[in-house]
Design an enzyme around this catalytic site. Structure first.
Site, PDB file in Angstrom:
ATOM      1  CB  SER A 128      -0.959  -0.040   1.197  1.00 52.50           C
ATOM      2  OG  SER A 128      -1.988   0.915   1.051  1.00 52.50           O
TER       3      SER A 128
ATOM      4  CG  ASP B 157      -4.860  -1.885   1.030  1.00 52.66           C
ATOM      5  OD1 ASP B 157      -3.663  -2.180   1.062  1.00 52.66           O
ATOM      6  OD2 ASP B 157      -5.419  -1.222   1.919  1.00 52.66           O
TER       7      ASP B 157
END
Length: 284
Positions: free
Chosen positions: A40, A159
């Site tokens: 991320s 993510d």
């Protein structure tokens, strides 16, 4: 100096400014790692670090936070709160473009972690360049509900933190005995179990991808297990853990630029304090 060690960078959206401060302190002191692994926001900090672009992450998120072309909650219904393409475009004289040539020349290997939409499992992308690198960085950072799944060479992804929030296990799989983990939460932080509304939201929103939904629901449990493992490995000297000394009060999409700058400066300061013990660990 290039150390035969792995640097693992946790995500956390704007909490990643702590990581930016730590990484810039490493750059200022000529500390490099054979492997850099980011998830991320950690993946964005990771590529900047590998390219040796001191201050790039901080400058973007401090100087450009209120550019509506970059971040706008009004785009929530379009699932594009953060326009990740913005990071790879040119925005004038004050803007520092990503230096892909420096990234490619680096002796470090870079791995981005994302989560496959199809089965909710992590997928790894190592040493990609060009458009593929951009794709996987966007995918690794694409927060569920706020951003659409992104295409990658391994299919649609979101993510990376859903499947592997703190990917020290990837460093272990790569065979590294020396692993430095940079976290964006203090060591006492633990996630609360997913609430019933959150569970319902995941299952409704990702009804066509039930395995991904379950991975999202189980994320707090997996995260807390990872934190416990890291703490054990830290106590036994197998991992060097860098984490904020106090709870972080910066939101995922923080709008207060003063708080963003302060968190970056905190990362710099705390990393400087740890440099002697870090170097001892890396040289042992």
């Amino acid at each position: 100096m290039l150390y035969n060690a792995a640097l693992v960078l946790e995500g956390g959206a704007f909490r990643g400014q702590y990581t930016a401060g730590v990484c810039d302190t490493f750059l200022a002191n000529h500390i490099e790692f054979s492997s850099v692994i980011g998830v991320s926001a950690g993946s964005l900090n990771g590529v900047n670090f590998v390219a040796k672009q001191y201050g790039r992450a901080a400058n973007i998120n401090i100087d450009h936070r209120h550019d509506r072309d970059y971040i706008s909650m009004t785009r929530l219904f379009k699932r594009q709160v953060i326009n990740m393409n913005y990071l790879f475009e040119d925005h004038g004289l004050s803007w520092q473009n990503f230096d892909e040539r420096a990234y490619i020349r680096s002796a470090s290997h870079f791995t981005a972690v994302a989560t496959k939409l199809q089965d909710g499992k992590k997928t790894l992308f190592t040493d990609l360049t060009g458009e593929k690198l951009k794709q996987v960085l966007i995918a690794s950072c694409s927060m569920p509900f706020m951003m659409d799944p992104a295409p990658t060479p391994d299919g649609l992804c979101l993510d990376g933190g859903i499947a592997d929030s703190i990917p020290f296990d990837v460093a272990q799989e790569q065979g590294y005995d020396k692993i430095v983990v940079v976290r964006t939460r203090d060591i006492s932080y633990r996630k609360k179990p997913s609430s019933r509304p959150v569970c319902q939201l995941y299952r409704r929103y990702f009804k066509d991808y039930p395995q991904f939904a379950e991975a999202g629901i189980l994320r707090p449990e997996v995260y807390n297990q990872q934190v416990a493992q890291i703490e054990h490995l830290r106590r036994t000297g197998q991992i060097f853990n860098i984490a904020p000394q106090h709870p972080v009060k910066v939101g995922r999409v923080e709008s207060n630029v003063k708080k963003i700058r302060k968190l970056y400066e905190t990362g710099q300061q705390e990393a400087r304090q740890l440099l002697p013990s870090l170097i001892d660990y890396l040289n042992a």
